[in-house]
Design an enzyme around this catalytic site. Structure first.
Site, mmCIF file in Angstrom:
data_model
loop_
_atom_site.group_PDB
_atom_site.id
_atom_site.type_symbol
_atom_site.label_atom_id
_atom_site.label_comp_id
_atom_site.label_asym_id
_atom_site.label_seq_id
_atom_site.Cartn_x
_atom_site.Cartn_y
_atom_site.Cartn_z
ATOM 1 N N ARG A 15 20.033 3.066 0.431
ATOM 2 C CA ARG A 15 19.942 1.640 0.158
ATOM 3 C C ARG A 15 20.671 1.294 -1.142
ATOM 4 O O ARG A 15 21.046 2.177 -1.916
ATOM 5 C CB ARG A 15 18.477 1.205 0.074
ATOM 6 C CG ARG A 15 17.757 1.193 1.396
ATOM 7 C CD ARG A 15 16.265 0.956 1.229
ATOM 8 N NE ARG A 15 15.600 2.093 0.608
ATOM 9 C CZ ARG A 15 14.292 2.158 0.357
ATOM 10 N NH1 ARG A 15 13.520 1.131 0.666
ATOM 11 N NH2 ARG A 15 13.753 3.222 -0.194
ATOM 12 N N LYS A 75 14.966 2.493 -5.646
ATOM 13 C CA LYS A 75 13.932 3.472 -5.974
ATOM 14 C C LYS A 75 13.815 3.684 -7.476
ATOM 15 O O LYS A 75 14.689 3.314 -8.260
ATOM 16 C CB LYS A 75 14.227 4.803 -5.284
ATOM 17 C CG LYS A 75 14.111 4.756 -3.775
ATOM 18 C CD LYS A 75 12.729 4.318 -3.306
ATOM 19 C CE LYS A 75 11.657 5.357 -3.599
ATOM 20 N NZ LYS A 75 10.315 4.888 -3.132
ATOM 21 N N TYR A 94 11.522 -0.590 -7.395
ATOM 22 C CA TYR A 94 10.267 0.053 -7.031
ATOM 23 C C TYR A 94 10.019 1.167 -8.048
ATOM 24 O O TYR A 94 10.908 1.993 -8.298
ATOM 25 C CB TYR A 94 10.348 0.666 -5.634
ATOM 26 C CG TYR A 94 10.363 -0.331 -4.504
ATOM 27 C CD1 TYR A 94 9.268 -1.174 -4.283
ATOM 28 C CD2 TYR A 94 11.451 -0.433 -3.652
ATOM 29 C CE1 TYR A 94 9.278 -2.089 -3.240
ATOM 30 C CE2 TYR A 94 11.469 -1.346 -2.606
ATOM 31 C CZ TYR A 94 10.377 -2.172 -2.405
ATOM 32 O OH TYR A 94 10.374 -3.077 -1.389
ATOM 33 N N HIS A 96 6.365 2.716 -8.534
ATOM 34 C CA HIS A 96 5.274 3.577 -8.038
ATOM 35 C C HIS A 96 4.812 4.550 -9.120
ATOM 36 O O HIS A 96 4.885 5.771 -8.966
ATOM 37 C CB HIS A 96 5.715 4.329 -6.777
ATOM 38 C CG HIS A 96 6.040 3.436 -5.619
ATOM 39 N ND1 HIS A 96 5.093 2.688 -4.963
ATOM 40 C CD2 HIS A 96 7.230 3.146 -5.015
ATOM 41 C CE1 HIS A 96 5.662 1.984 -3.997
ATOM 42 N NE2 HIS A 96 6.952 2.233 -4.008
ATOM 43 N N GLU A 118 6.720 -3.481 -6.376
ATOM 44 C CA GLU A 118 5.520 -3.319 -5.551
ATOM 45 C C GLU A 118 4.287 -4.014 -6.111
ATOM 46 O O GLU A 118 3.254 -4.087 -5.422
ATOM 47 C CB GLU A 118 5.221 -1.835 -5.304
ATOM 48 C CG GLU A 118 4.725 -1.051 -6.508
ATOM 49 C CD GLU A 118 5.840 -0.462 -7.356
ATOM 50 O OE1 GLU A 118 5.525 0.347 -8.242
ATOM 51 O OE2 GLU A 118 7.014 -0.811 -7.123
ATOM 52 N N ASP A 270 4.133 7.242 -1.404
ATOM 53 C CA ASP A 270 4.693 6.740 -2.662
ATOM 54 C C ASP A 270 3.616 6.540 -3.716
ATOM 55 O O ASP A 270 3.894 6.611 -4.914
ATOM 56 C CB ASP A 270 5.425 5.408 -2.435
ATOM 57 C CG ASP A 270 6.864 5.602 -1.986
ATOM 58 O OD1 ASP A 270 7.511 6.539 -2.467
ATOM 59 O OD2 ASP A 270 7.336 4.816 -1.145
#
Length: 376
Positions: A15, A75, A94, A96, A118, A270
């Site tokens: 991505r 990510k 993101y 996490h 998130e 995740d």
């Protein structure tokens, strides 16, 4: 604002943080976008398409981080990328952080402003930047589980939907939220026998009304999880506590008692995973066996369908990127309480309560008005 888009370097992550259509919107608003060369290739977008959209192509991640005031990624930054963070930089991706102490420590030490997709919220209390990837992961979870049930992949040798004269496989979905409801849609479409467990009676009512007698809905208790799991051929872990580590709903003792050749797909990996036996895997090596149960625990499932995922993600993130660019990070956080919910780390302080508790940091209870306007 100068916005940097580095190439994703996590294993089999294809991505890209900004697609050309998003870049065009951003540059036409008067901002500059710097893209690492070939960052969009995995999602089907070449350098030329970005140049047409108004981006400047740079060759290395070091150049991207050096030029940018804000980094837009997909990510979480890996160790080599975290070394490039600095105090006057905003990171939007993101993250996490709940299961990742090492990353949390590095982000705190960087003094960068770190906003996590998130945990950004909306007026309904939903998670609009997590939702599109949850939709993708939920649908993929059933596809992945169906493949893992094949004998050549370690499974019991079952076809998810069966055939006339042969019973369909039993699918258990833990959680009826965005991931679970999308997994349910796929599993029902493939004619499996599906059970959904959730703690929300309203969620169960909604699903029951939509699917009627094609599914079973059961209120979540340990006894219900155990009873349904023992009868399941495929279990989808789809639970989420925003910003926090996932609860371990299925322990090792229960895994030992599952049907040999059954499959668990942990979409919550995740955030640490909801099976006690879960450990993060990659698209390169997605599964492993524990007590004759196939575990699929890929931490970036949507990365395998990068074009669909990148476009869906950009549809959700673009308004926030534009607000951050147009107003500057601090003013955007002050004016948008939902974006402020995404702020995880700021000036060396952990802002998210769940993350602070998870890693033993002092929780800093600051509000948007307490942010000081600095260089970004």
């Amino acid at each position: 604002m100068r916005i940097g888009v580095p190439k994703e370097i996590k294993i089999h992550e294809y991505r890209v943080g900004l697609i050309p259509a998003a870049v065009r919107e951003i540059t036409q608003a008067g901002h500059k976008v710097f893209l690492e060369s070939n960052a969009g290739i995995g999602s089907g977008f070449d350098n030329a398409s970005y140049v047409i959209a108004g981006a400047t192509i740079l060759e290395t991640a070091e150049e991207i981080f050096g030029e940018a005031e804000m980094i837009v990624k997909v990510k979480e930054p890996l160790a080599s990328e975290r070394k490039l963070l600095r105090s006057d930089l905003t990171l939007f991706a993101y993250l996490h952080l709940a299961p990742d102490l090492e990353q949390t420590e590095d982000l705190v030490q960087s003094n960068a402003t770190c906003i996590a997709y998130e945990t950004v919220t909306d007026a309904r209390g939903q998670l609009p930047l997590l939702a599109p990837m949850s939709e993708v992961a939920g649908r993929m979870s059933v596809q992945a589980g169906a493949v893992c049930l094949e004998k050549s992949h370690g499974g019991a040798g079952l076809l998810l939907g069966g055939v006339p004269g042969v019973e369909s496989a039993n699918v258990l979905i833990l959680g009826g939220g965005v991931v679970g409801s999308n997994a349910l849609k796929m599993a029902v479409g493939m004619e499996a026998n599906v059970t959904v467990i959730d703690k929300s009676l309203d969620t169960l009512r909604d699903l029951d009304e939509k699917y009627a007698n094609r599914i079973q809905t059961i209120y979540s208790t340990q006894e219900a999880i155990e009873t349904c799991a023992l009868n399941a051929d495929l279990i989808i872990g789809a639970v989420l506590i925003p910003g926090a580590a996932s609860p371990k709903l299925v322990g090792t003792d229960l895994i030992k008692r599952l049907k040999p050749g059954s499959v668990v797909v942990d979409v919550a990996i995740d955030q640490g995973g909801c099976f006690e036996t879960s450990k993060a895997t990659t698209h390169d090596n997605p599964t492993y066996l524990v007590h004759d149960v196939v575990h699929y625990c890929v931490a970036n499932m949507p990365g395998a369908v990068a074009k669909t995922s990148a476009i869906a993600l950009n549809n959700a993130t673009l308004p926030f990127v534009l607000q951050l660019a147009n107003q500057g990070t601090v003013k955007a956080l002050q004016s948008n309480s939902h974006l402020f919910e995404g702020l995880n780390v700021w000036k060396g302080r952990v802002i998210n309560e769940h993350i602070a508790q998870q890693h033993g940091y002092e929780f800093n209870t600051i509000g948007p008005g307490q942010l000081s306007v600095g260089t970004h």
